[in-house]
Design a protein around this motif. Structure first.
Motif, mmCIF file in Angstrom:
data_model
loop_
_atom_site.group_PDB
_atom_site.id
_atom_site.type_symbol
_atom_site.label_atom_id
_atom_site.label_comp_id
_atom_site.label_asym_id
_atom_site.label_seq_id
_atom_site.Cartn_x
_atom_site.Cartn_y
_atom_site.Cartn_z
ATOM 1 N N TYR A 11 0.895 -1.125 0.008
ATOM 2 C CA TYR A 11 0.016 0.051 0.035
ATOM 3 C C TYR A 11 0.800 1.395 0.007
ATOM 4 C CZ TYR A 11 -5.062 -0.709 0.416
ATOM 5 O OH TYR A 11 -6.463 -0.860 0.302
ATOM 6 N N SER A 97 -8.954 2.431 1.429
ATOM 7 C CA SER A 97 -9.050 1.820 -0.092
ATOM 8 C C SER A 97 -9.670 2.564 -1.309
ATOM 9 C CB SER A 97 -9.491 0.347 -0.048
ATOM 10 O OG SER A 97 -10.820 0.626 0.510
ATOM 11 N N ARG A 219 -12.789 -8.019 0.692
ATOM 12 C CA ARG A 219 -12.208 -7.187 -0.290
ATOM 13 C C ARG A 219 -12.958 -7.619 -1.641
ATOM 14 N NH1 ARG A 219 -8.025 -10.193 2.335
ATOM 15 N NH2 ARG A 219 -6.395 -8.671 3.372
#
Length: 363
Positions: A11, A97, A219
């Motif tokens: 990330y 996200s 997810r």
């Protein structure tokens, strides 16, 4: 204002590379972490530093002019905010996200690669969509569970190994490998989709507007209403999440999750079954982008073709593994699936029309 990124994994690396490309005048001198244990000392050619060391070198005025982007999994971001506060930092932002996905979209558009679905014109043909959301009886409850779209169907994976039923659909019905979930993870769900939803082959013209896919309960690749109308009229073959960067490449990344003997078993299986792909694999391994999580949406025929390619390799890998897959329970096949998905779709990038979208993480 000076800027640092808190985090030192995929990330954080993705955020750094995107910011460096989109805002080349912005200086990012180092990554910041709570501890170097389990983290690299250098990432993206800049140092990774412990917050205790950095904070000890800064005055209050310097901290007040310092901006920090928290680029870690969202479940640990509140804890990191507390750490930053305790060290005297006040200017910080969570890169959740959704924001990470937006950053990746602009990054890849700039470099003309891994293009997002949103760059395509909105069409008018409504596709038929079924996305199955893999969930296990072992999953911890979400704090903020999403409201599922009407095309998303929860699918209990590993149902053969569970005494409770947590979804109307389960991967131990029909043709299944549900009992292998301890090794295959969410891929027992993909196998169930293949055998029970993608077969037998239907009319090719009808299948062109039929899309099937797999998400995980935490997810999920997400779509706007306009995104869905982009599928058919732009002849999209597959939608994948923006790939996660690994350093120095994905060949090194797999060493974190797979034993060398298991990796060799997979390579042997690939050479036996798909020699052309085995020969192409070193080229893929030398680059740094990996399709994570085994999530996907694809045309019915495309997903069927992928499953027909994938599962024989995984089955042969089980046979060659030491110990064999039937004698273990460590999710190693699920990890292999991510790398094989990367291999398959990068190998076929010129043949297939592949676009990308955000993979939202729910905590």
């Amino acid at each position: 204002m000076n800027l640092s990124i808190f985090g030192a994994q995929g990330y954080a690396l993705g955020a750094y590379e995107a910011l460096r490309t989109l805002y080349p005048k912005q200086d990012i001198p180092f990554f910041m972490v709570s501890s170097l244990k389990g983290n690299p000392s250098v990432l993206g050619n800049i140092p990774v530093r412990e917050i205790s060391t950095v904070a000890a070198e800064m005055t209050k005025e310097e901290k007040d002019s310092f901006e920090i982007i928290i680029a870690t999994p969202e479940n640990v971001q509140p804890e990191i905010e507390e750490i930053l506060e305790n060290y005297g930092y006040r200017h910080y932002t969570r890169l959740d996200s959704e924001r990470w996905g937006e950053l990746m979209k602009m990054f890849h558009i700039k470099l003309d690669r891994f293009l997002p679905i949103s760059v395509l014109p909105v069409g008018y043909t409504k596709p038929f969509i079924r996305i199955f959301m893999a969930k296990s009886h072992k999953d911890r409850p979400l704090k903020n569970p999403p409201l599922l779209e009407d095309y998303t169907y929860p699918l209990q994976v590993g149902a053969e190994n569970a005494d409770v039923r947590i979804a109307d659909l389960a991967d131990n019905c029909g043709d299944s490998i549900s009992k292998k979930n301890v090794n295959y993870s969410e891929l027992t769900g993909l196998y169930w989709i293949w055998k029970n939803k993608l077969l037998p082959q239907g009319d090719p013209e009808t299948e062109k507007r039929q899309y099937y896919g797999l998400n995980q309960y935490r997810r999920m690749i997400v779509f706007s209403d306009d995104d869905l109308l982009r599928l058919c009229d732009n002849d999209v073959d597959a939608v994948l999440p923006y790939p996660m960067p690994c350093e120095p490449d994905i060949n090194a990344h797999h060493e974190r999750y797979l034993k060398d003997v298991d990796w060799k078993a997979m390579l042997t299986a690939l050479r036996e079954i798909h020699l052309e792909y085995a020969n192409f694999f070193p080229e893929v391994l030398k680059q740094k982008y990996l399709y994570n999580y085994n999530v996907i949406l694809a045309k019915k025929a495309v997903l069927r073709e992928y499953c027909e390619w994938l599962f024989p390799v995984l089955e042969r890998t089980e046979e060659l593994s030491i110990p064999k897959g039937s004698d273990r329970a460590d999710r190693y096949i699920g990890y292999m699936g991510e790398t094989l998905e990367t291999l398959y779709f990068m190998k076929n990038a010129d043949r297939l029309n592949i676009v990308h979208t955000e993979c939202k993480l729910y905590v």
